[in-house]
Write a protein that holds these residues in place. Structure first.
Motif, PDB file in Angstrom:
ATOM      1  N   GLU A 247       0.918  -1.358  -0.005  1.00  0.00           N
ATOM      2  CA  GLU A 247      -0.059   0.140  -0.049  1.00  0.00           C
ATOM      3  C   GLU A 247       0.797   1.427   0.044  1.00  0.00           C
ATOM      4  O   GLU A 247       0.542   2.270  -0.681  1.00  0.00           O
ATOM      5  CB  GLU A 247      -1.094  -0.024   1.408  1.00  0.00           C
ATOM      6  CG  GLU A 247      -1.977  -1.108   1.292  1.00  0.00           C
ATOM      7  CD  GLU A 247      -3.182  -1.014   2.124  1.00  0.00           C
ATOM      8  OE1 GLU A 247      -3.085   0.031   2.928  1.00  0.00           O
ATOM      9  OE2 GLU A 247      -3.833  -1.832   2.237  1.00  0.00           O
ATOM     10  N   LEU A 248       1.843   1.333   0.659  1.00  0.00           N
ATOM     11  CA  LEU A 248       2.721   2.500   0.773  1.00  0.00           C
ATOM     12  C   LEU A 248       3.506   2.692  -0.596  1.00  0.00           C
ATOM     13  O   LEU A 248       3.706   3.667  -0.984  1.00  0.00           O
ATOM     14  CB  LEU A 248       3.981   2.374   1.754  1.00  0.00           C
ATOM     15  CG  LEU A 248       3.574   2.349   3.363  1.00  0.00           C
ATOM     16  CD1 LEU A 248       4.530   1.820   4.395  1.00  0.00           C
ATOM     17  CD2 LEU A 248       2.838   3.399   3.586  1.00  0.00           C
ATOM     18  N   ALA A 249       3.905   1.490  -1.278  1.00  0.00           N
ATOM     19  CA  ALA A 249       4.492   1.741  -2.697  1.00  0.00           C
ATOM     20  C   ALA A 249       3.360   2.206  -3.613  1.00  0.00           C
ATOM     21  O   ALA A 249       3.858   3.186  -4.492  1.00  0.00           O
ATOM     22  CB  ALA A 249       4.821   0.241  -2.843  1.00  0.00           C
ATOM     23  N   ALA A 289      10.329  -0.550   3.750  1.00  0.00           N
ATOM     24  CA  ALA A 289       9.427   0.222   3.007  1.00  0.00           C
ATOM     25  C   ALA A 289       8.996   1.449   3.947  1.00  0.00           C
ATOM     26  O   ALA A 289       8.647   2.634   3.051  1.00  0.00           O
ATOM     27  CB  ALA A 289       8.114  -0.709   2.881  1.00  0.00           C
ATOM     28  N   ILE A 290       8.776   1.449   5.129  1.00  0.00           N
ATOM     29  CA  ILE A 290       8.561   2.637   6.074  1.00  0.00           C
ATOM     30  C   ILE A 290       9.681   3.628   5.542  1.00  0.00           C
ATOM     31  O   ILE A 290       9.272   4.718   5.520  1.00  0.00           O
ATOM     32  CB  ILE A 290       8.132   2.271   7.486  1.00  0.00           C
ATOM     33  CG1 ILE A 290       7.216   1.100   7.440  1.00  0.00           C
ATOM     34  CG2 ILE A 290       8.062   3.357   8.095  1.00  0.00           C
ATOM     35  CD1 ILE A 290       6.664   0.747   8.875  1.00  0.00           C
ATOM     36  N   ASP A 291      11.039   3.127   6.034  1.00  0.00           N
ATOM     37  CA  ASP A 291      12.165   4.077   5.814  1.00  0.00           C
ATOM     38  C   ASP A 291      11.966   5.212   4.324  1.00  0.00           C
ATOM     39  O   ASP A 291      12.291   6.121   4.587  1.00  0.00           O
ATOM     40  CB  ASP A 291      13.301   3.408   5.918  1.00  0.00           C
ATOM     41  CG  ASP A 291      13.751   3.291   7.235  1.00  0.00           C
ATOM     42  OD1 ASP A 291      13.346   4.018   8.252  1.00  0.00           O
ATOM     43  OD2 ASP A 291      14.562   2.146   7.443  1.00  0.00           O
ATOM     44  N   ASP A 342      -2.789  11.144   1.749  1.00  0.00           N
ATOM     45  CA  ASP A 342      -2.691  10.736   0.131  1.00  0.00           C
ATOM     46  C   ASP A 342      -1.406   9.629   0.086  1.00  0.00           C
ATOM     47  O   ASP A 342      -1.582   8.938  -0.717  1.00  0.00           O
ATOM     48  CB  ASP A 342      -2.163  11.847  -0.521  1.00  0.00           C
ATOM     49  CG  ASP A 342      -3.319  12.872  -0.712  1.00  0.00           C
ATOM     50  OD1 ASP A 342      -4.377  12.289  -0.461  1.00  0.00           O
ATOM     51  OD2 ASP A 342      -3.124  13.927  -1.244  1.00  0.00           O
ATOM     52  N   LYS A 343      -0.566  10.108   1.032  1.00  0.00           N
ATOM     53  CA  LYS A 343       0.709   8.779   0.864  1.00  0.00           C
ATOM     54  C   LYS A 343       0.270   7.648   1.843  1.00  0.00           C
ATOM     55  O   LYS A 343       1.513   6.700   2.090  1.00  0.00           O
ATOM     56  CB  LYS A 343       1.948   9.535   1.308  1.00  0.00           C
ATOM     57  CG  LYS A 343       2.144  10.606   0.252  1.00  0.00           C
ATOM     58  CD  LYS A 343       3.392  11.592   1.078  1.00  0.00           C
ATOM     59  CE  LYS A 343       3.656  12.853  -0.089  1.00  0.00           C
ATOM     60  NZ  LYS A 343       4.646  13.781   0.383  1.00  0.00           N
ATOM     61  N   SER A 344      -0.686   7.314   2.275  1.00  0.00           N
ATOM     62  CA  SER A 344      -0.895   6.107   3.071  1.00  0.00           C
ATOM     63  C   SER A 344      -0.383   5.935   4.374  1.00  0.00           C
ATOM     64  O   SER A 344      -0.355   4.724   4.842  1.00  0.00           O
ATOM     65  CB  SER A 344      -1.028   5.060   2.193  1.00  0.00           C
ATOM     66  OG  SER A 344      -1.786   4.966   1.033  1.00  0.00           O
ATOM     67  N   LEU A 345       0.210   7.077   4.936  1.00  0.00           N
ATOM     68  CA  LEU A 345       0.770   6.881   6.330  1.00  0.00           C
ATOM     69  C   LEU A 345      -0.100   7.314   7.267  1.00  0.00           C
ATOM     70  O   LEU A 345      -0.080   6.938   8.432  1.00  0.00           O
ATOM     71  CB  LEU A 345       2.068   8.175   6.227  1.00  0.00           C
ATOM     72  CG  LEU A 345       3.198   7.384   5.521  1.00  0.00           C
ATOM     73  CD1 LEU A 345       4.207   8.745   5.161  1.00  0.00           C
ATOM     74  CD2 LEU A 345       3.855   6.283   5.977  1.00  0.00           C
TER      75      LEU A 345
END
Length: 855
Positions: A247-249, A289-291, A342-345
């Motif tokens: 999802e982050l990607a 991925a989070i980094d 928007d960036k799913s964070l």
């Protein structure tokens, strides 16, 4: 005669429950629809579409019926919670008593696990009994699926709770999500796998489907093409199919091509691999991925993300108040927050109180907390969070308790605000306790206690206050703060242990008097007055309430004055001074209405309804109950809702409306069952017994009365008075004492669940218990003689006619009035009254009236 018998069958009204004030709490909201039967929403809304997991769901659906405890395990971001939610929705139809998900992530104390689960399923604490036992009894017999989400940080407490509940509730099923197994006997552990990256015939891999779905949401028009399909597959494989990483990607699609995302992600993996090699591969991949996602944020976005970690859910206003400053302008918070969404964070949640709500996924919060600590900002922003929560709580307290002007809608909204930000409150209170900030913690508990009292969450509130008051340094907290905490603690103990509450209230009164705090002095006096009412000391109750009213009037505390008047009305009711009680209650209502405080007025209306029933004024009683019930439903005051429904049922019985009575009693007893209110169940069973007499179902009346008596004994409640027992046994004696004994013994052997099911069945569908009973199993020799022929006192037993006359004496009727109602002569009435006095050893009509209300 028939009318009088119906009045007797409707049950006794003890003046203790007329104008019954249990606390000085203000409580809050619920939909006007009958939320009492659906305590809280069972499952939260899913934030977006659910993709894949078809095979897992199929297997898990097969496991649920055969597995008592199913634990979904895996690292953060693997999708445990989403899979559990989808599983609960898929099997909901198989569990007629409901499915419920309890979120534990915000808890920091093991002691709070049981109260959180009990609150989630609508069970409240009862007097002198561990909450876990009440919860177990409430769930016993229910065919229910309970999900406990995010258990790893409270693993021992959750395991103990599951072991207890599963041992006592054979039809209960539990699904847990945790990063490690609970290790409870009979547990089935299901490691949640990553999404599949290998395609099936004619079906794209689950991971690719998820990437495509989230990319299309981020960039409308995005599609999987022959040109990017390979890159998407490689990207999903590179992150091991972990949903959060995918999802982050996908959130980067608006600014980067899939090939660019894949390339940058690959670089990040290399950097992480050179670090902590002992961490599981999936955790290293998720961290990468989070980094990577974090590094793509602007400087202000990174600052806001780490500061948002102090929240357990928030609104834009909260973010602006707590997170702005030192690099972030309040005016920029909206745009920064929108960018993080928007960036799913950041996850957007359903609106509450007209405001959008947001939260961080657990894994993202942990990551952001690390960044907050690394930036040396954690102490400052934990403090800001605590101060914000405290300010909101104190404002809500002042509005809710009518210390400041406000509309009824505004007062209701304060309760809604508590519902929305409950987890933030718990986090802030826990932080105060951990930091030794006792004064701030006590003040927050004192402000929140009104909601705890209204909800019946006595254990939850009293545990916090107990911890603060017993902590080192508590004696040094300013007198006004410590005194208010002692008084609040006494309020929370009042309904379950008035003897323990009294010394706390007295100590609190001494402290707030020394601090010259008139508001809390009034509150303390009212609490002491209520304690005296509960323990039968009417003179002390009157003295305390009169003092409280005097101070309240002198200081302009209208809420305190109205509340004192309500207590004085209860005292008058206990003394059988009906007119005085009515005047005092109406004065209380007038003050509450002038404050636009419908809750305070509704409680007094409920007392007036009880008084009207005692006086035989059924139309007035129905009007009072109906008006009160609308408000009680609005604030979800469950115990009062149940009591009001029983009152309406008794009115309906007296007016010859058994169908209406059955409807009210059914809702009342089901509500008591759901909330674990055993005394409410016992009273409901007895009310159903009275209804059964009116319906001509003598067998059911005796059986339900016996079940009520047994439940009272098992709960440590006062026993069913012999005179009331005889009301249900007397009609059955026409069939013979042997049958009456058999029915009584059968009723005593019923479980609470079985008794409730018998009570709510329509009369035509209830079996003949006399025919079904086994003579050997229900021999009169197993029933005490006091049940076959209950002894009211050593002086003898009243007949049905004498009971009728005693009730009318209690209502203040003269011999002439009684004779007119019963179609007998005044001389006959006088003879009956003389017999009553002889049997009971009394010398006045007042003694008869007092005995009638007690029995």
């Amino acid at each position: 005669m028939r009318s009088s018998l119906r009045k007797i069958a409707a049950g006794a009204h003890h003046p203790k429950y007329v104008f019954g004030h249990v606390s000085t709490a203000w409580s809050g909201t619920a939909d006007r629809a009958q939320r009492s039967s659906k305590i809280r929403p069972h499952l939260p809304q899913e934030p977006n579409s659910f993709v894949g997991r078809e095979r897992e769901l199929g297997k898990l659906r097969g496991l649920v019926p055969a597995t008592r405890l199913l634990t979904l395990t895996g690292p953060g971001g693997i999708g445990k919670t989403r899979l559990a939610l989808r599983l609960l929705a898929a099997v909901a139809a198989d569990f007629p008593d409901g499915t419920s998900l309890v979120e534990l992530a915000s808890l920091s104390h093991a002691d709070m696990v049981v109260p959180r689960v009990a609150a989630a399923v609508g069970v409240t604490e009862e007097q002198g009994r561990p909450l876990i036992d009440t919860l177990a009894d409430a769930l016993r017999g229910r065919r229910m699926l309970l999900a406990l989400d995010t258990c790893e940080h409270l693993i021992d407490a959750v395991a103990q709770l599951c072991q207890h509940l599963l041992a006592t509730s054979p039809q209960l099923r539990v699904v847990a999500t945790s990063r490690e197994p609970l290790r409870v006997a009979g547990e089935s552990v299901w490691p949640v796998p990553p999404l599949s990256v290998t395609p099936l015939p004619d079906t794209p891999p689950e991971a690719v489907r998820l990437f495509a779905d989230r990319a299309q949401a981020a960039l409308p028009g995005f599609t999987v093409t022959a040109q990017n399909a390979r890159a998407i597959t490689e990207l999903c494989r590179a992150v091991d199919g972990i949903p959060l990483a995918i999802e982050l990607a996908a959130a980067r699609v608006p600014v980067l091509s899939v090939e660019q995302i894949r390339a940058r992600l690959g670089d990040r993996f290399g950097l992480l691999t050179s670090g902590g090699r002992t961490a599981p591969g999936r955790q290293r991949t998720l961290r990468a991925a989070i980094d990577w996602s974090h590094d793509l944020l602007t400087g202000p976005e990174q600052v806001l993300l780490r500061r948002l970690a102090v929240f357990q859910g928030w609104s834009l206003e909260m973010a602006e108040e707590v997170c702005a400053g030192d690099g972030i302008r309040a005016a920029d918070t909206l745009d920064l927050l929108a960018a993080l969404v928007d960036k799913s964070l950041v996850v957007r949640e359903p609106e509450a109180l007209g405001q959008a709500r947001y939260r961080l996924l657990d894994t993202i919060r942990e990551y952001a907390e690390g960044k907050l600590a690394a930036a040396a900002e954690e102490p400052e922003f934990r403090r800001r969070h605590r101060d914000y929560v405290r300010a909101v709580l104190e404002r809500n307290f002042r509005v809710g308790m009518a210390i400041v002007p406000g509309t009824w809608a505004e007062r209701v909204d304060t309760f809604r605000r508590y519902d929305v930000d409950e987890s933030n409150l718990w986090q802030a209170i826990a932080q105060c306790l951990a930091d030794g900030d006792l004064a701030a913690g006590m003040l927050m508990c004192v402000s929140a206690r009104a909601v705890w009292l209204a909800r019946g969450e006595y254990r939850l509130g009293s545990k916090w206050l107990e911890d603060f008051l017993s902590a080192p340094g508590a004696a040094q907290v300013p007198q006004q703060v410590r005194g208010s905490a002692l008084i609040g603690y006494a309020q929370l103990l009042l309904s379950s242990d008035p003897a323990a509450a009294e010394p706390l209230a007295r100590s609190g009164l001494e402290a707030v008097r020394a601090a010259a705090d008139d508001y809390w002095t009034t509150t303390a006096l009212n609490v002491l007055s209520e304690i005296a009412v509960h323990t039968g000391r009417t003179d002390e109750a009157e003295a305390f309430a009169t003092q409280a009213m005097s101070i309240a009037r002198a200081t302009g505390d209208q809420w305190g004055e109205g509340y004192s008047l309500g207590i004085l009305a209860a005292v008058a009711g206990l003394r059988l001074q009906a007119e005085e009680a009515r005047e005092l209650a109406n004065a209380s209502i007038a003050i509450m209405r002038s404050l636009d405080h419908a809750w305070g007025a509704a409680r007094a209306q409920l007392g007036l309804g009880d008084l009207a029933v005692i006086q035989g004024e059924h139309d007035d009683a129905r009007e009072r109950y109906t008006e009160a019930l609308a408000i009680l439903r609005e604030v979800d005051a469950r115990p009062e809702i149940a009591r009001c429904l029983v009152g309406l049922a008794r009115v309906a019985i007296s007016l010859g409306e058994p169908g209406v009575a059955r409807q009210h009693l059914t809702e009342s007893i089901q509500l008591c069952r759901r909330t674990g209110n055993r005394i409410g169940v016992a009273r409901g069973l007895e009310a159903f017994a009275g209804l059964a007499i009116v319906e001509g179902d003598t067998e059911r009346a005796v059986t339900l009365a016996a079940a009520a008596a047994a439940l009272r004994e098992a709960s440590g409640l006062p026993p069913l008075p012999a005179a009331r027992a005889e009301r249900y046994l007397a009609p059955a004696r026409q069939l013979g004492d042997h049958l009456a004994s058999r029915l009584w013994n059968r009723g005593r052997g019923l479980s609470a669940e079985s008794a409730i099911e018998l009570a709510i069945k329509p009369i035509s569908s209830a079996p003949s218990l006399a025919q079904a009973a086994s003579p050997d199993a229900m021999s009169p020799s197993t029933v005490p003689s006091s049940v076959v022929a209950p002894a009211v006192s050593g002086k003898g037993l009243l007949s049905i006619r004498e009971l009728e006359i005693a009730v009318l004496v209690a209502r203040g009727h003269s011999n002439k009035d009684i004779a007119a109602e019963l179609y007998i002569s005044p001389a006959t009435v006088a003879r009956h009254i003389a017999n009553i006095m002889k049997k009971l050893g009394f010398h006045s009509r007042t003694q008869i009236a007092m005995w009638t209300t007690d029995h």
